[in-house]
Write a protein that holds these residues in place. Structure first.
Motif, short mmCIF file in Angstrom:
data_model
loop_
_atom_site.label_atom_id
_atom_site.label_comp_id
_atom_site.label_asym_id
_atom_site.label_seq_id
_atom_site.Cartn_x
_atom_site.Cartn_y
_atom_site.Cartn_z
N GLU A 66 -12.22 -11.03 -32.28
CA GLU A 66 -11.86 -9.80 -33.00
C GLU A 66 -12.85 -8.68 -32.68
O GLU A 66 -12.45 -7.52 -32.50
CB GLU A 66 -11.82 -10.07 -34.50
N LEU A 67 -14.12 -9.02 -32.62
CA LEU A 67 -15.12 -8.01 -32.29
C LEU A 67 -14.87 -7.44 -30.91
O LEU A 67 -14.92 -6.22 -30.70
CB LEU A 67 -16.52 -8.62 -32.38
N MET A 68 -14.56 -8.30 -29.95
CA MET A 68 -14.26 -7.83 -28.59
C MET A 68 -13.01 -6.98 -28.59
O MET A 68 -12.96 -5.92 -27.92
CB MET A 68 -14.09 -9.03 -27.66
N SER A 69 -12.00 -7.39 -29.33
CA SER A 69 -10.75 -6.63 -29.40
C SER A 69 -11.01 -5.22 -29.91
O SER A 69 -10.48 -4.24 -29.37
CB SER A 69 -9.75 -7.32 -30.32
N ARG A 70 -11.83 -5.11 -30.94
CA ARG A 70 -12.12 -3.79 -31.50
C ARG A 70 -12.89 -2.91 -30.52
O ARG A 70 -12.68 -1.70 -30.46
CB ARG A 70 -12.92 -3.94 -32.80
N MET A 71 -13.78 -3.51 -29.77
CA MET A 71 -14.55 -2.74 -28.79
C MET A 71 -13.65 -2.25 -27.65
O MET A 71 -13.76 -1.10 -27.22
CB MET A 71 -15.70 -3.59 -28.24
N VAL A 72 -12.76 -3.11 -27.17
CA VAL A 72 -11.83 -2.71 -26.12
C VAL A 72 -10.90 -1.61 -26.63
O VAL A 72 -10.66 -0.60 -25.95
CB VAL A 72 -11.01 -3.92 -25.63
N TYR A 73 -10.37 -1.80 -27.82
CA TYR A 73 -9.48 -0.80 -28.44
C TYR A 73 -10.20 0.55 -28.53
O TYR A 73 -9.63 1.60 -28.21
CB TYR A 73 -9.08 -1.29 -29.84
N THR A 74 -11.46 0.51 -28.94
CA THR A 74 -12.23 1.75 -29.10
C THR A 74 -12.48 2.44 -27.78
O THR A 74 -12.46 3.67 -27.69
CB THR A 74 -13.56 1.44 -29.82
N ARG A 75 -12.67 1.67 -26.71
CA ARG A 75 -12.85 2.27 -25.38
C ARG A 75 -11.56 2.98 -24.94
O ARG A 75 -11.62 4.09 -24.39
CB ARG A 75 -13.24 1.19 -24.36
N ILE A 76 -10.42 2.36 -25.21
CA ILE A 76 -9.14 3.00 -24.88
C ILE A 76 -8.92 4.24 -25.74
O ILE A 76 -8.44 5.27 -25.25
CB ILE A 76 -7.97 2.01 -25.07
N LEU A 77 -9.27 4.14 -27.01
CA LEU A 77 -9.14 5.30 -27.90
C LEU A 77 -9.98 6.47 -27.38
O LEU A 77 -9.54 7.62 -27.41
CB LEU A 77 -9.59 4.92 -29.32
N ASP A 78 -11.16 6.17 -26.88
CA ASP A 78 -12.02 7.22 -26.33
C ASP A 78 -11.37 7.85 -25.09
O ASP A 78 -11.33 9.08 -24.96
CB ASP A 78 -13.38 6.64 -25.97
N GLN A 79 -10.86 7.02 -24.21
CA GLN A 79 -10.22 7.55 -22.99
C GLN A 79 -9.02 8.42 -23.32
O GLN A 79 -8.85 9.50 -22.74
CB GLN A 79 -9.80 6.37 -22.10
N ARG A 80 -8.19 7.97 -24.24
CA ARG A 80 -7.00 8.73 -24.62
C ARG A 80 -7.39 10.01 -25.37
O ARG A 80 -6.75 11.06 -25.19
CB ARG A 80 -6.07 7.88 -25.49
N SER A 81 -8.43 9.94 -26.19
CA SER A 81 -8.85 11.13 -26.94
C SER A 81 -9.36 12.21 -26.01
O SER A 81 -9.10 13.40 -26.21
CB SER A 81 -9.94 10.75 -27.96
N ILE A 82 -10.08 11.81 -24.97
CA ILE A 82 -10.55 12.78 -23.97
C ILE A 82 -9.36 13.43 -23.27
O ILE A 82 -9.31 14.65 -23.08
CB ILE A 82 -11.47 12.09 -22.95
N SER A 83 -8.37 12.61 -22.92
CA SER A 83 -7.16 13.13 -22.26
C SER A 83 -6.40 14.08 -23.18
O SER A 83 -5.97 15.17 -22.75
CB SER A 83 -6.27 11.97 -21.84
N LEU A 84 -6.26 13.71 -24.44
CA LEU A 84 -5.56 14.56 -25.41
C LEU A 84 -6.30 15.87 -25.63
O LEU A 84 -5.69 16.93 -25.79
CB LEU A 84 -5.39 13.81 -26.73
N ASN A 85 -7.61 15.80 -25.63
CA ASN A 85 -8.41 17.01 -25.78
C ASN A 85 -8.17 17.96 -24.60
O ASN A 85 -8.00 19.17 -24.78
CB ASN A 85 -9.89 16.64 -25.88
N ARG A 86 -8.15 17.41 -23.42
CA ARG A 86 -7.93 18.24 -22.22
C ARG A 86 -6.53 18.83 -22.19
O ARG A 86 -6.31 19.88 -21.59
CB ARG A 86 -8.18 17.39 -20.97
#
Length: 370
Positions: free
Chosen positions: A50-70
């Motif tokens: 679960e800890l790994m899942s949350r970390m992976v999810y958060t990395r994807i959230l960061d990537q998508r948030s950067i894209s959405l910001n742009r």
């Protein structure tokens, strides 16, 4: 040449002795191997996954948030890639009744604490609905003022103590935030009142463009805990198990009535300070980026879990697809939320609107109806 005057007390030696005691706490090395078996936290296989899942999810959230910001679909955004172990593993050591008092880069922690993803997107857009937490979700809106959350946390923690709650208040700032007056005021107040608080300094090496060695002459930020009379620890912030163990220990001591702790997590942010024009290539070298990428928390933890046959590419892809789907749904919900109006802000500002705003309210109400 005059001889050096003898003194009855060697203050420099005392400082050196204190600084030497703040060694970095680590459980997993860069290759995902356990180097401190005695410190291994008591986590089940399911909890590790679960800890790994949350970390992976958060990395994807960061990537998508950067894209959405742009794309212009998000407003203010501070990238988090590289700090997943520091953020997510520390939060994983908390309980639902604990309070999370974030800085502006700590949106992932409050999402995992229960803030709906769509509201996090609304916060980024400056919408007032993004700052209203659902009932039972103990989080404050991300603090924009550097270090101010430290004072807030001391107050919340004291309130928890006075109410007899078995809960803590945790907060985060960066290495730059440790230079603010609120930093010391917060840890000192909490220490004085033995309040159940956990103060985290995410030392990601740069406060915008100011390097860590320009922030303080101190060998570590963790040693500043000594001045407030509270425990302090320097942790490998790219090691999720070490971060979890340090935070869990701090929480256990806090709810047992032993007061606050200061945790310095040594980590790195891969992206810019924020998406508002910062260019990290102007103050960071390629060699530095490469060096820290070798310490990546996801890579390190992935190797550890794969060795235990607890993780594979299929599991990771499932998490990635889930993250993408939920992010897509959340941004649509944010898009569908009615835009805030001036009258909305006036209505939520006061329980009873002052007479001098009533006239202005009617003027704006008429404008908005057209």
């Amino acid at each position: 040449m005059a001889s050096k005057k003898k003194t009855p007390f060697d203050a420099v030696k005392v400082l050196e002795q204190i600084e030497e005691k703040f060694e970095m706490f680590q459980i997993l090395n860069e290759e995902g191997k356990v180097v401190n078996e005695d410190a291994m936290p008591d986590l089940s296989d399911e909890q590790l996954q679960e800890l790994m899942s949350r970390m992976v999810y958060t990395r994807i959230l960061d990537q998508r948030s950067i894209s959405l910001n742009r794309q212009g679909r998000l407003g203010f955004y501070a990238p988090t890639a590289g700090q997943e172990a520091s953020q997510i593993a520390s939060h994983y050591a908390l309980e639902k009744e604990d309070w999370v008092v974030p800085g502006y880069r700590d949106v992932p922690q409050i999402i995992w604490h229960g803030l709906p993803l769509a509201q996090a997107f609304l916060f980024s857009r400056g919408h007032f609905k993004g700052n209203k937490s659902p009932e039972g979700v103990n989080v404050l809106p991300p603090q924009i003022i550097i270090g101010a959350q430290y004072v807030q946390t001391a107050g919340i923690a004291l309130g928890l103590k006075k109410r007899g709650k078995e809960a803590v208040a945790i907060t985060y700032t960066g290495d730059g935030g440790s230079s603010q007056g609120d930093f010391y005021e917060g840890i000192n107040f909490a220490g004085s009142y033995n309040a159940p608080a956990i103060f985290v300094v995410q030392n990601n090496q740069f406060a915008i463009s100011t390097p860590r060695d320009k922030q303080t002459k101190g060998k570590t930020i963790a040693q500043k805990a000594v001045s407030a009379g509270i425990p302090g620890i320097l942790v490998d912030g790219m090691d999720p198990l070490a971060v979890y163990a340090a935070t869990k220990d701090a929480r256990d001591r806090a709810v047992a009535g032993e007061g606050p702790s200061l945790i310095e997590t040594l980590c790195y942010r891969y992206g810019p300070h924020t998406m508002a024009g910062d260019d990290p290539t102007r103050y960071r070298t390629d060699d530095m980026d490469t060096e820290w990428e070798k310490k990546d928390p996801l890579v390190r933890f992935r190797k550890f879990l794969e060795e235990k046959d607890l993780w594979n590419e299929e599991k990771e892809n499932e998490v990635i697809e889930k993250a993408k789907e939920e992010i897509k749904a959340a941004i649509k919900e944010a898009d569908d939320t009615p835009k805030q109006k001036v009258t909305d802000l006036m209505e939520i500002m006061y329980e009873e609107m002052p007479y001098n705003l009533n006239e202005q309210y009617e003027i704006y109400k008429e404008k908005e109806s057209k």
